[in-house]
Motif scaffolding. Structure first.
Motif, mmCIF file in Angstrom:
data_model
loop_
_atom_site.group_PDB
_atom_site.id
_atom_site.type_symbol
_atom_site.label_atom_id
_atom_site.label_comp_id
_atom_site.label_asym_id
_atom_site.label_seq_id
_atom_site.Cartn_x
_atom_site.Cartn_y
_atom_site.Cartn_z
ATOM 1 N N SER A 52 0.806 -0.996 0.287
ATOM 2 C CA SER A 52 0.095 -0.434 -0.081
ATOM 3 C C SER A 52 0.837 1.475 0.258
ATOM 4 C CB SER A 52 -1.132 -0.259 1.052
ATOM 5 O OG SER A 52 -1.556 -0.944 1.478
ATOM 6 N N VAL A 53 1.865 1.460 0.994
ATOM 7 C CA VAL A 53 2.863 2.499 0.876
ATOM 8 C C VAL A 53 3.263 2.405 -0.696
ATOM 9 C CG1 VAL A 53 4.613 3.044 2.012
ATOM 10 C CG2 VAL A 53 3.314 2.138 2.973
ATOM 11 N N ILE A 54 4.031 1.661 -1.538
ATOM 12 C CA ILE A 54 4.520 1.874 -2.753
ATOM 13 C C ILE A 54 3.803 2.013 -3.953
ATOM 14 C CG2 ILE A 54 5.578 0.288 -4.081
ATOM 15 C CD1 ILE A 54 6.349 -1.881 -2.498
ATOM 16 N N ASP A 55 2.169 1.730 -3.728
ATOM 17 C CA ASP A 55 0.849 1.831 -4.414
ATOM 18 C C ASP A 55 0.770 3.610 -4.379
ATOM 19 O OD1 ASP A 55 1.008 -0.310 -5.475
ATOM 20 O OD2 ASP A 55 -0.388 -0.836 -4.303
ATOM 21 N N LYS A 56 1.410 4.156 -3.059
ATOM 22 C CA LYS A 56 0.758 6.052 -2.918
ATOM 23 C C LYS A 56 2.012 5.973 -3.275
ATOM 24 C CE LYS A 56 -0.403 8.470 0.946
ATOM 25 N NZ LYS A 56 -0.277 8.713 2.548
ATOM 26 N N ALA A 57 3.053 6.015 -2.718
ATOM 27 C CA ALA A 57 4.462 7.359 -3.515
ATOM 28 C C ALA A 57 4.860 6.800 -5.324
ATOM 29 C CB ALA A 57 5.423 5.839 -2.709
ATOM 30 N N ILE A 58 4.962 5.547 -5.387
ATOM 31 C CA ILE A 58 4.501 5.378 -7.181
ATOM 32 C C ILE A 58 3.568 6.348 -7.558
ATOM 33 C CG2 ILE A 58 6.763 3.612 -7.137
ATOM 34 C CD1 ILE A 58 4.203 1.754 -8.562
ATOM 35 N N SER A 59 2.504 6.316 -7.351
ATOM 36 C CA SER A 59 1.753 7.331 -7.377
ATOM 37 C C SER A 59 1.724 8.746 -8.039
ATOM 38 C CB SER A 59 0.097 6.709 -7.040
ATOM 39 O OG SER A 59 0.076 7.180 -5.586
ATOM 40 N N THR A 60 2.233 8.845 -6.408
ATOM 41 C CA THR A 60 2.467 10.621 -6.760
ATOM 42 C C THR A 60 3.533 11.299 -6.507
ATOM 43 O OG1 THR A 60 2.993 9.968 -4.784
ATOM 44 C CG2 THR A 60 0.678 10.614 -5.173
ATOM 45 N N LEU A 61 4.959 10.296 -7.306
ATOM 46 C CA LEU A 61 6.306 10.233 -7.505
ATOM 47 C C LEU A 61 6.000 11.166 -8.936
ATOM 48 C CD1 LEU A 61 8.140 7.605 -7.188
ATOM 49 C CD2 LEU A 61 8.547 9.708 -6.095
ATOM 50 N N PRO A 62 6.800 12.394 -9.143
ATOM 51 C CA PRO A 62 7.063 13.489 -10.401
ATOM 52 C C PRO A 62 7.626 12.955 -11.131
ATOM 53 C CG PRO A 62 8.314 14.368 -9.046
ATOM 54 C CD PRO A 62 7.738 13.410 -8.045
ATOM 55 N N PHE A 63 8.045 11.161 -11.317
ATOM 56 C CA PHE A 63 8.256 10.954 -12.866
ATOM 57 C C PHE A 63 8.423 9.045 -12.500
ATOM 58 C CE2 PHE A 63 11.930 11.404 -8.609
ATOM 59 C CZ PHE A 63 11.560 10.479 -8.711
ATOM 60 N N GLN A 64 8.447 8.670 -13.803
ATOM 61 C CA GLN A 64 8.271 7.130 -13.825
ATOM 62 C C GLN A 64 8.905 6.527 -13.766
ATOM 63 O OE1 GLN A 64 4.951 5.873 -15.280
ATOM 64 N NE2 GLN A 64 4.642 8.145 -15.065
ATOM 65 N N ILE A 65 8.689 5.290 -12.738
ATOM 66 C CA ILE A 65 9.887 4.161 -12.586
ATOM 67 C C ILE A 65 9.286 3.221 -13.171
ATOM 68 C CG2 ILE A 65 10.074 2.627 -10.235
ATOM 69 C CD1 ILE A 65 10.820 5.525 -9.259
ATOM 70 N N PRO A 66 10.768 3.076 -13.860
ATOM 71 C CA PRO A 66 10.123 1.483 -14.517
ATOM 72 C C PRO A 66 10.856 0.469 -14.454
ATOM 73 C CG PRO A 66 12.724 2.811 -15.302
ATOM 74 C CD PRO A 66 11.849 3.777 -14.351
ATOM 75 N N VAL A 67 11.429 0.435 -12.789
ATOM 76 C CA VAL A 67 11.561 -1.316 -12.746
ATOM 77 C C VAL A 67 11.606 -1.365 -11.620
ATOM 78 C CG1 VAL A 67 12.967 -3.092 -11.687
ATOM 79 C CG2 VAL A 67 13.225 -2.513 -14.396
ATOM 80 N N LEU A 68 10.800 -2.080 -10.459
ATOM 81 C CA LEU A 68 10.382 -2.075 -9.249
ATOM 82 C C LEU A 68 10.723 -3.438 -8.410
ATOM 83 C CD1 LEU A 68 8.833 0.762 -7.213
ATOM 84 C CD2 LEU A 68 9.091 -1.503 -6.043
ATOM 85 N N LYS A 69 10.858 -3.782 -7.252
ATOM 86 C CA LYS A 69 10.692 -4.989 -7.196
ATOM 87 C C LYS A 69 10.715 -5.124 -5.473
ATOM 88 C CE LYS A 69 10.371 -7.647 -11.014
ATOM 89 N NZ LYS A 69 9.629 -8.561 -11.288
ATOM 90 N N LYS A 70 10.648 -6.035 -5.022
ATOM 91 C CA LYS A 70 10.517 -6.114 -3.077
ATOM 92 C C LYS A 70 10.911 -7.606 -2.789
ATOM 93 C CE LYS A 70 6.072 -5.748 -1.178
ATOM 94 N NZ LYS A 70 6.531 -6.556 -0.500
ATOM 95 N N TYR A 71 11.873 -7.446 -2.165
ATOM 96 C CA TYR A 71 12.282 -9.218 -0.964
ATOM 97 C C TYR A 71 12.124 -8.889 -0.145
ATOM 98 C CZ TYR A 71 14.658 -13.029 0.109
ATOM 99 O OH TYR A 71 14.321 -14.592 0.425
ATOM 100 N N VAL A 72 11.055 -9.154 0.594
ATOM 101 C CA VAL A 72 10.498 -9.084 1.991
ATOM 102 C C VAL A 72 10.554 -7.125 2.258
ATOM 103 C CG1 VAL A 72 10.976 -9.708 4.005
ATOM 104 C CG2 VAL A 72 11.986 -11.299 2.353
ATOM 105 N N ASP A 73 11.596 -6.860 2.934
ATOM 106 C CA ASP A 73 11.231 -5.855 3.824
ATOM 107 C C ASP A 73 12.548 -4.657 2.751
ATOM 108 O OD1 ASP A 73 13.953 -6.797 4.173
ATOM 109 O OD2 ASP A 73 13.942 -5.581 6.387
#
Length: 342
Positions: free
Chosen positions: A298-319
């Motif tokens: 949920s934190v990631i969804d909110k953060a990337i939706s409001t960033l002023p630029f595009q994120i081409p790659v985002l991966k998460k492993y535990v924390d």
């Protein structure tokens, strides 16, 4: 397999000397026991003469004697890397007290909360059974009558400076242990993270297949003490937001009530005193990993939706979060940190 088959074929005429099946079965059992005991005795005899086994046995005995003579030393398993940490017991206790004295996370309670929490657990289970949300067998599994207060312990973070401890509350004896596993299974089978990678090995394979845009680099963000830093309000909101994805016959209100009970049941005993965790989720609960994962998504969804630029790659492993950002504008790293902290 062929050795045993041949052996039984050889013994078959002997077994049939008596036509009574019960006598044949008894003889078969006696022969099996004799052969098994011989094999085990042979292996044991060989092991006793193995120099490696002799050394390990001798070292284990010497270590045990040393620890008995030096009770001020404790042996601990590190939280990562399959390493062993040797620490003075007083140093360990001081670090544990420093953790528990965090008034924002833990609060001391006057008496053992086990009877009260066990009663609440069984009450919710009866309600689910009366509503035919669980069958009799499941209701018996989820009900508890012999619960014991968990005892907190610390796992040393050997890879970090000053070797801080990670607090762990093993909930196997807690009243809500089975209920937590029940809810965790529902969430794990229903929700799939679009960011997660299965393992570090899988991450390496995935990264090798990714072609970064020109001028981009991978940066890593590490969540500090994920389990003990997830606000419970965020957990509830995350479940509500993704309720349509959760496959269960339990209604939302009752489901949130169950999750609240499991989170509120993070309590433990240390040095003869009882404490309750009042913030976030406990390391050691089977429900904590999936709740922390949902909240972090949920934190990631909110953060990337409001960033002023595009994120081409985002991966998460535990924390650990891995993001591709522009190396030209490295201020984007600071921007990402600021947005994730908001």
């Amino acid at each position: 397999m062929s050795l045993y088959t041949t052996s039984w074929q050889t013994l078959s005429p002997f077994l049939r000397t008596d036509r009574r099946k019960d006598v044949q079965d008894q003889n078969r059992c006696r022969i099996t026991n004799a052969i098994t005991n011989f094999i085990h005795g042979f292996n044991k005899s060989n092991k006793q003469h193995d120099p490696v086994v002799k050394f390990c046995t001798s070292a284990t005995r010497a270590t045990t004697r040393f620890l008995k003579r030096n009770p001020d030393i404790c042996i601990l398993s590190a939280d990562k890397g399959n390493r062993t940490v040797i620490m003075y017991r007083e140093e360990y206790n001081q670090k544990m007290r420093a953790l528990i004295n965090d008034d924002d996370t833990y609060v001391e309670v006057k008496r053992d909360p086990t009877p009260s929490i066990q009663s609440k657990n069984n009450s919710i289970v009866r309600r689910m059974k009366d509503l035919q949300l669980v069958d009799n067998y499941t209701a018996r599994e989820l009900s508890r009558y012999d619960s014991v207060c968990p005892r907190i312990y610390g796992q040393p973070k050997a890879h970090k400076q000053d070797v801080p401890l990670r607090p762990v509350i093993p909930n196997m004896t807690a009243p809500t242990y089975m209920l937590s596993k029940f809810v965790a299974r529902i969430l794990q089978e229903s929700l799939v993270s679009k960011y997660n990678t299965a393992s570090s090995f899988t991450f390496c394979q995935e990264i090798q297949q990714i072609k970064l845009p020109e001028g981009y680099v991978i940066v890593s963000l590490d969540v500090v003490s994920l389990f003990t830093n997830v606000p419970r309000e965020l957990v509830r909101k995350s479940i509500i937001d993704r309720w349509s994805e959760i496959n269960t016959e339990i209604n939302l209100d009752l489901f949130i009530e169950i999750v609240d009970l499991c989170m509120d049941s993070s309590y433990f005993r240390f040095e003869g005193k009882y404490f309750k965790q009042i913030f976030s989720t406990a390391m050691g609960s089977s429900l904590s990993p999936i709740l922390a994962d949902i909240a972090l998504d949920s934190v990631i969804d909110k953060a990337i939706s409001t960033l002023p630029f595009q994120i081409p790659v985002l991966k998460k492993y535990v924390d650990d979060i891995f993001i591709a950002v522009s190396s030209v504008a490295m201020s984007s790293v600071q921007i990402i940190q600021n947005y994730f902290l908001c």
